[in-house]
Design a protein around this motif. Structure first.
Motif, PDB file in Angstrom:
ATOM      1  N   GLU A   1       0.828  -1.204   0.000  1.00  0.00           N
ATOM      2  CA  GLU A   1       0.000   0.000   0.000  1.00  0.00           C
ATOM      3  C   GLU A   1       0.863   1.256   0.000  1.00  0.00           C
ATOM      4  OE1 GLU A   1      -0.616  -2.681   1.744  1.00  0.00           O
ATOM      5  OE2 GLU A   1      -2.638  -3.251   1.151  1.00  0.00           O
ATOM      6  N   GLU A   2       1.915   1.206   0.837  1.00  0.00           N
ATOM      7  CA  GLU A   2       2.763   2.384   0.928  1.00  0.00           C
ATOM      8  C   GLU A   2       3.533   2.596  -0.369  1.00  0.00           C
ATOM      9  OE1 GLU A   2       4.181   2.470   5.068  1.00  0.00           O
ATOM     10  OE2 GLU A   2       5.653   3.887   4.274  1.00  0.00           O
TER      11      GLU A   2
ATOM     12  N   PHE B   1       2.628   1.689  -3.347  1.00  0.00           N
ATOM     13  CA  PHE B   1       1.697   2.138  -4.377  1.00  0.00           C
ATOM     14  C   PHE B   1       1.377   3.627  -4.212  1.00  0.00           C
ATOM     15  CE2 PHE B   1      -2.603   2.622  -6.136  1.00  0.00           C
ATOM     16  CZ  PHE B   1      -2.404   2.094  -7.407  1.00  0.00           C
ATOM     17  N   ALA B   2       1.124   4.034  -2.953  1.00  0.00           N
ATOM     18  CA  ALA B   2       0.784   5.435  -2.706  1.00  0.00           C
ATOM     19  C   ALA B   2       1.936   6.341  -3.123  1.00  0.00           C
ATOM     20  CB  ALA B   2       0.453   5.634  -1.229  1.00  0.00           C
TER      21      ALA B   2
ATOM     22  N   ASP C   1      -1.058  -9.229  -6.192  1.00  0.00           N
ATOM     23  CA  ASP C   1      -2.271  -8.419  -6.320  1.00  0.00           C
ATOM     24  C   ASP C   1      -1.935  -6.998  -6.775  1.00  0.00           C
ATOM     25  OD1 ASP C   1      -0.996  -8.202  -3.891  1.00  0.00           O
ATOM     26  OD2 ASP C   1      -2.803  -7.844  -2.716  1.00  0.00           O
ATOM     27  N   TYR C   2      -0.782  -6.493  -6.343  1.00  0.00           N
ATOM     28  CA  TYR C   2      -0.420  -5.142  -6.762  1.00  0.00           C
ATOM     29  C   TYR C   2       0.168  -5.097  -8.160  1.00  0.00           C
ATOM     30  CZ  TYR C   2      -2.075  -2.456  -2.934  1.00  0.00           C
ATOM     31  OH  TYR C   2      -2.923  -1.809  -2.075  1.00  0.00           O
TER      32      TYR C   2
ATOM     33  N   ILE D   1      -2.914  -4.607 -10.099  1.00  0.00           N
ATOM     34  CA  ILE D   1      -3.405  -3.237  -9.943  1.00  0.00           C
ATOM     35  C   ILE D   1      -2.556  -2.271 -10.768  1.00  0.00           C
ATOM     36  CG2 ILE D   1      -3.665  -1.337  -8.293  1.00  0.00           C
ATOM     37  CD1 ILE D   1      -4.334  -3.466  -6.163  1.00  0.00           C
TER      38      ILE D   1
ATOM     39  N   LYS E   1      -3.337  -2.546 -14.387  1.00  0.00           N
ATOM     40  CA  LYS E   1      -4.609  -1.869 -14.658  1.00  0.00           C
ATOM     41  C   LYS E   1      -4.443  -0.358 -14.708  1.00  0.00           C
ATOM     42  CE  LYS E   1      -7.620  -4.697 -12.303  1.00  0.00           C
ATOM     43  NZ  LYS E   1      -8.352  -4.901 -11.058  1.00  0.00           N
TER      44      LYS E   1
ATOM     45  N   MET F   1      -4.694  -7.789   7.926  1.00  0.00           N
ATOM     46  CA  MET F   1      -6.044  -8.279   7.649  1.00  0.00           C
ATOM     47  C   MET F   1      -6.086  -9.455   6.690  1.00  0.00           C
ATOM     48  SD  MET F   1      -8.904  -5.859   6.018  1.00  0.00           S
ATOM     49  CE  MET F   1      -8.271  -5.692   4.368  1.00  0.00           C
TER      50      MET F   1
ATOM     51  N   ASP G   1      -6.316  -9.649  -5.754  1.00  0.00           N
ATOM     52  CA  ASP G   1      -6.901  -8.334  -5.488  1.00  0.00           C
ATOM     53  C   ASP G   1      -8.401  -8.522  -5.298  1.00  0.00           C
ATOM     54  OD1 ASP G   1      -7.580  -5.683  -5.375  1.00  0.00           O
ATOM     55  OD2 ASP G   1      -7.659  -5.470  -7.565  1.00  0.00           O
TER      56      ASP G   1
ATOM     57  N   GLY H   1     -10.631  -6.152  -4.996  1.00  0.00           N
ATOM     58  CA  GLY H   1     -11.446  -5.074  -5.573  1.00  0.00           C
ATOM     59  C   GLY H   1     -12.348  -4.474  -4.517  1.00  0.00           C
ATOM     60  N   PRO H   2     -13.599  -4.163  -4.892  1.00  0.00           N
ATOM     61  CA  PRO H   2     -14.502  -3.499  -3.946  1.00  0.00           C
ATOM     62  C   PRO H   2     -14.854  -4.372  -2.739  1.00  0.00           C
ATOM     63  CG  PRO H   2     -15.342  -3.358  -6.199  1.00  0.00           C
ATOM     64  CD  PRO H   2     -14.192  -4.302  -6.224  1.00  0.00           C
TER      65      PRO H   2
ATOM     66  N   LEU I   1     -13.016  -5.659  -0.779  1.00  0.00           N
ATOM     67  CA  LEU I   1     -12.080  -5.349   0.306  1.00  0.00           C
ATOM     68  C   LEU I   1     -12.808  -4.666   1.462  1.00  0.00           C
ATOM     69  CD1 LEU I   1      -8.907  -5.337   0.840  1.00  0.00           C
ATOM     70  CD2 LEU I   1      -9.024  -2.933   0.242  1.00  0.00           C
ATOM     71  N   GLU I   2     -13.830  -3.879   1.122  1.00  0.00           N
ATOM     72  CA  GLU I   2     -14.610  -3.169   2.143  1.00  0.00           C
ATOM     73  C   GLU I   2     -15.154  -4.116   3.210  1.00  0.00           C
ATOM     74  OE1 GLU I   2     -15.411   0.038   3.222  1.00  0.00           O
ATOM     75  OE2 GLU I   2     -13.579   0.063   2.020  1.00  0.00           O
TER      76      GLU I   2
ATOM     77  N   ASN J   1     -12.428  -5.062   5.465  1.00  0.00           N
ATOM     78  CA  ASN J   1     -12.098  -3.908   6.317  1.00  0.00           C
ATOM     79  C   ASN J   1     -13.024  -3.821   7.512  1.00  0.00           C
ATOM     80  OD1 ASN J   1     -10.051  -3.085   4.684  1.00  0.00           O
ATOM     81  ND2 ASN J   1     -11.205  -1.460   3.663  1.00  0.00           N
TER      82      ASN J   1
ATOM     83  N   LYS K   1     -13.405   7.897  -1.823  1.00  0.00           N
ATOM     84  CA  LYS K   1     -12.147   7.153  -1.716  1.00  0.00           C
ATOM     85  C   LYS K   1     -11.824   6.473  -3.033  1.00  0.00           C
ATOM     86  CE  LYS K   1     -13.482   2.635   0.094  1.00  0.00           C
ATOM     87  NZ  LYS K   1     -12.429   1.792  -0.418  1.00  0.00           N
TER      88      LYS K   1
ATOM     89  N   LEU L   1     -10.303   3.384  -5.259  1.00  0.00           N
ATOM     90  CA  LEU L   1     -10.364   1.937  -5.043  1.00  0.00           C
ATOM     91  C   LEU L   1      -9.030   1.413  -4.512  1.00  0.00           C
ATOM     92  CD1 LEU L   1     -11.967  -0.619  -5.220  1.00  0.00           C
ATOM     93  CD2 LEU L   1     -11.463  -0.734  -7.662  1.00  0.00           C
ATOM     94  N   TYR L   2      -7.940   1.991  -4.962  1.00  0.00           N
ATOM     95  CA  TYR L   2      -6.620   1.528  -4.551  1.00  0.00           C
ATOM     96  C   TYR L   2      -5.897   2.586  -3.736  1.00  0.00           C
ATOM     97  CZ  TYR L   2      -7.791  -1.952  -8.009  1.00  0.00           C
ATOM     98  OH  TYR L   2      -8.431  -2.937  -8.695  1.00  0.00           O
TER      99      TYR L   2
ATOM    100  N   VAL M   1      -4.932   4.630   6.128  1.00  0.00           N
ATOM    101  CA  VAL M   1      -4.090   5.098   5.027  1.00  0.00           C
ATOM    102  C   VAL M   1      -3.230   3.956   4.492  1.00  0.00           C
ATOM    103  CG1 VAL M   1      -2.260   6.676   4.349  1.00  0.00           C
ATOM    104  CG2 VAL M   1      -4.017   7.430   5.929  1.00  0.00           C
ATOM    105  N   THR M   2      -2.583   3.208   5.399  1.00  0.00           N
ATOM    106  CA  THR M   2      -1.569   2.276   4.939  1.00  0.00           C
ATOM    107  C   THR M   2      -2.113   0.883   4.675  1.00  0.00           C
ATOM    108  OG1 THR M   2      -0.991   1.707   7.203  1.00  0.00           O
ATOM    109  CG2 THR M   2       0.258   3.475   6.190  1.00  0.00           C
TER     110      THR M   2
ATOM    111  N   THR N   1      -6.069  -0.180   4.772  1.00  0.00           N
ATOM    112  CA  THR N   1      -7.398  -0.414   4.225  1.00  0.00           C
ATOM    113  C   THR N   1      -7.748   0.530   3.081  1.00  0.00           C
ATOM    114  OG1 THR N   1      -8.257   0.895   6.027  1.00  0.00           O
ATOM    115  CG2 THR N   1      -8.360  -1.451   6.297  1.00  0.00           C
ATOM    116  N   ARG N   2      -6.801   1.354   2.671  1.00  0.00           N
ATOM    117  CA  ARG N   2      -6.969   2.218   1.488  1.00  0.00           C
ATOM    118  C   ARG N   2      -8.183   3.129   1.592  1.00  0.00           C
ATOM    119  NH1 ARG N   2      -7.257  -2.519  -2.898  1.00  0.00           N
ATOM    120  NH2 ARG N   2      -5.487  -3.772  -2.297  1.00  0.00           N
TER     121      ARG N   2
ATOM    122  N   TRP O   1      -8.454   6.703   2.477  1.00  0.00           N
ATOM    123  CA  TRP O   1      -7.854   7.978   2.853  1.00  0.00           C
ATOM    124  C   TRP O   1      -8.888   8.984   3.352  1.00  0.00           C
ATOM    125  CZ3 TRP O   1      -3.024   9.583  -0.465  1.00  0.00           C
ATOM    126  CH2 TRP O   1      -2.172   8.486  -0.565  1.00  0.00           C
TER     127      TRP O   1
END
Lengths: 358, 302
Positions: free
Chosen positions: A76-77, A79-80, A97-98, A101, A104, A181, A339, A341-342, A344-345, A348, B38, B40-41, B242-243, B245-246, B248
């Protein structure tokens, strides 16, 4: 109100504050110095200490370049940071998975196989699992592995190589699982015979129940930062984590007391790959590095440095000398994290409630 | 007077620029992010959305907020209880500079290293347990780490200097003959401290509370490293959004809410503590009903 430090008699406190600020400036400004020589440079963005220095030094020598190795602690870090732009990296090491992404999002340059003499060394069985990048158009596998469970045999002489170990009440308060997670949810799903990428509500509810009812009561904490240190210190007796982290912390004399296993039910697995960024100005050199890694002797040197099995490179298996923390065959029941995708929510929401607790 | 140009604003410009660049601008970005959709990624989509603020009503989030508040309150109170006598003794000692210097010395070591040092002290195989076992106090190691008390202890340790310094500087200004006067007028030692010293160092107390409570409320590394499975605090939730669960916008919305609430609380706190002038003896004693403010100016009440 009078702020205490703005009073008239600040005489004695003020130098103290100055010292503080001075040190902050001193240490804050260190680093970031750039050497002025005009040597060619290759910029690598990789997981924290994932390619041994010895391998990088050999590449630098042979190609007369300087390798700049920046590290990230999570996909995640990474990618950001890449998304934010401004970086000038050539090669990145994302998990599967990344990779999908990043494909894509159009961030990657295709791999030019003609520049890779050693691509044939990559295990076809691993390539077959790369469904995140079918045909490996954009990625070359670097390492396939999984988090497992490390047990302190001096404290826990008998155990079953199963995720059920975290349900053992006699080990309550002596065990940790990763603060991650996808890992923990994936473990519970695999333990119940489900896919680690399951998104169905019933499957997720089942996983949640396993974690909350069976595992959490026995866990001291969720930890992805210091589990290996705590394990090496005898603080935790059973930890879920990465073999290389534990390998790095354990006193070599005490290695006999440690058993690392991938549970028989399997669990989430990863393939970390090497990819070349679209914006890379040093495509040839980047390909040369990827090819260099898959030279059998280099790959053997890499996996030996971490106690890994040579999962991705076939000829390296005959060349490696060091012990392995787990055999490559143990990965067979494991499943790649995809991945979500949605969906993931959903993960979470469940994970947040597990982490918050009661 | 000749028309001498006033360069004051020019001299102050770097500070303004600094605040604009590193405080105001990031804050604006956070506000903006909190009102967006938000990505997606990770990241945000440039579309207006109130989803993040709606997500705040989540009961588990409120539970974490409440827990964070509780930990912060306990840690702040304990910090003050330790810092007050420290500040007092430094102010009354002959070698203030040396003692202040000693308060600052721990800052030379990196914050994280100091947390790991506590882990080495408090661990089951740590120094403290070794000592307790050697002395025969306990047979099995005591589990000091990985619970809420370990978090509070390390937080108190970390933020102690921020409370000692302002307290010292106000106590240092205090006219200690007032304590003698109070004793002459029949107050016990404790009464003199409580009724004369405390009201007079309120400024320092307020600063100390703000300097400890606010950063503790945003604590992240301490609960992560010495906390247990029940030590998840707001700072950790924000970082995870942020790090991991994406999300922000949610991280930004939580940050904004915390910033606004602490900002408001600090303003109310500062405003209320400004009103009474503790030094004036003429002022009539406030009715004892206003408890909790410790602002009872009782210079001559007895």
């Amino acid at each position: 109100m009078k702020t205490a430090l703005s009073g008239r008699r600040v005489g004695a406190a003020f130098p103290a504050v100055l010292v503080l600020v001075g040190f902050a400036l001193l240490f804050g400004s260190c680093g970031g110095g750039k050497s002025a020589d005009a040597k060619k440079r290759l910029f690598i963005y990789n997981w924290t200490y994932y390619t041994p220095d010895s391998v990088i030094e050999k590449f630098e020598k042979e190609y007369d370049v300087e390798v700049v190795y920046d590290s990230f602690p999570s996909n995640e870090e990474m990618f950001a940071k890449l998304k934010a732009g401004g970086s000038d990296y050539d090669i990145v090491f994302p998990s599967g998975d990344y990779v999908s992404i990043m494909v894509k999002e159009g961030m990657l340059a295709p791999i030019d196989r003609t520049k890779l003499k050693n691509f044939g060394n990559v295990d076809p069985a691993v390539l077959a699992r790369c469904d995140f990048d079918p045909g490996n158009v954009y990625s070359v596998p670097y390492y396939m592995g999984a988090a497992g469970v490390a047990v302190n045999k001096a404290k826990v002489p008998t155990f079953e190589k199963s995720w059920s170990i975290f349900g053992r009440k006699d080990l309550a308060g002596k065990m940790t699982m990763l603060d991650d997670m996808r890992e923990v949810m994936g473990d519970a799903l695999a333990y119940k015979g489900k896919s680690v990428n399951a998104t169905g509500d019933a499957d997720l509810a089942l996983a949640r129940e396993v974690i909350e009812r069976e595992w959490v009561p026995n866990l001291l904490k969720f930890d992805a930062e210091a589990f290996a240190k705590g394990f090496a210190a005898g603080e935790f007796w059973v930890v879920q984590g990465y073999a290389e982290s534990i390998y790095a912390e354990i006193d070599p004399a005490k290695r006999g007391d440690v058993e690392f296993f991938i549970p028989k039910e399997g669990g989430p697995m990863y393939i970390d790959s090497m990819v070349v960024l679209k914006g890379s100005k040093r495509q040839d050199l980047a390909h040369a590095f990827i090819d260099f890694i898959h030279r059998p002797e280099m790959y053997a040197e890499f996996v030996d440095a971490f106690g890994f099995p040579a999962t991705c490179n076939v000829p390296a298996r005959a060349l490696k000398k060091g012990p392995e923390w787990y055999p490559a065959a143990a990965l067979e029941p494991c499943e790649l994290k995809g991945d979500l995708g949605p969906a993931l929510e959903k993960y979470n929401a469940i994970w947040q409630e597990i982490r918050v607790g009661k | 007077m000749s028309a001498k140009r006033n360069y004051g604003s020019l001299y102050a410009a770097p500070q303004g620029l600094w605040l604009l660049l590193f405080f105001a601008a990031p804050l604006v970005i956070i506000v903006a992010y909190s009102f967006m959709e938000k990505g997606l990624y990770g990241g945000v989509e440039p579309r207006l959305s109130l989803d993040a603020y709606r997500a705040l009503a989540n009961p588990s989030l409120l539970l974490v907020a409440f827990r964070t508040l509780l930990v912060s309150l306990v840690a702040t109170v304990l910090t003050l209880i330790v810092a007050l006598p420290c500040g007092y003794s430094i102010a009354r000692s002959g070698n203030q500079s040396l003692r202040l210097f000693l308060v600052i010395v721990p800052f030379w070591t990196n914050f994280l290293v100091r947390i790991y040092a506590w882990i080495a002290i408090l661990g089951n195989e740590g120094f403290l347990n070794d000592a307790l076992r050697a002395l025969g106090v306990v047979a099995d190691p005591v589990q000091f780490l990985y619970n809420q008390w370990a978090v509070v202890l390390v937080l108190v340790y970390m933020y102690l200097p921020y409370a000692i310094l302002p307290l010292f500087s106000t106590i240092d200004k205090f006219d200690f003959t007032l304590l003698e006067a109070a004793r002459d007028l029949g107050a016990t030692k404790l009464e003199a401290l409580r009724l004369v010293l405390l009201p007079n160092i309120k400024g320092g107390l307020v600063t100390a509370i703000l300097f400890t409570f606010i950063p503790i409320f945003g604590a992240y590394a301490v609960p992560l490293l010495v906390g247990g499975k029940d030590s998840y605090m707001l700072g950790n939730i924000i970082a995870d959004q942020v790090t991991k669960t994406r999300n922000w916008p949610l991280a930004a919305a939580i940050s904004m809410t915390v910033t606004v609430l602490t900002g408001l609380a600090a303003l109310v706190f500062l405003f209320r503590s400004r009103k009474p002038a503790p030094q004036s003896v003429e002022e009539p004693a406030a009715p004892l009903g206003v408890a909790g403010t410790s602002a009872v100016p009782s210079g001559g009440a007895r």
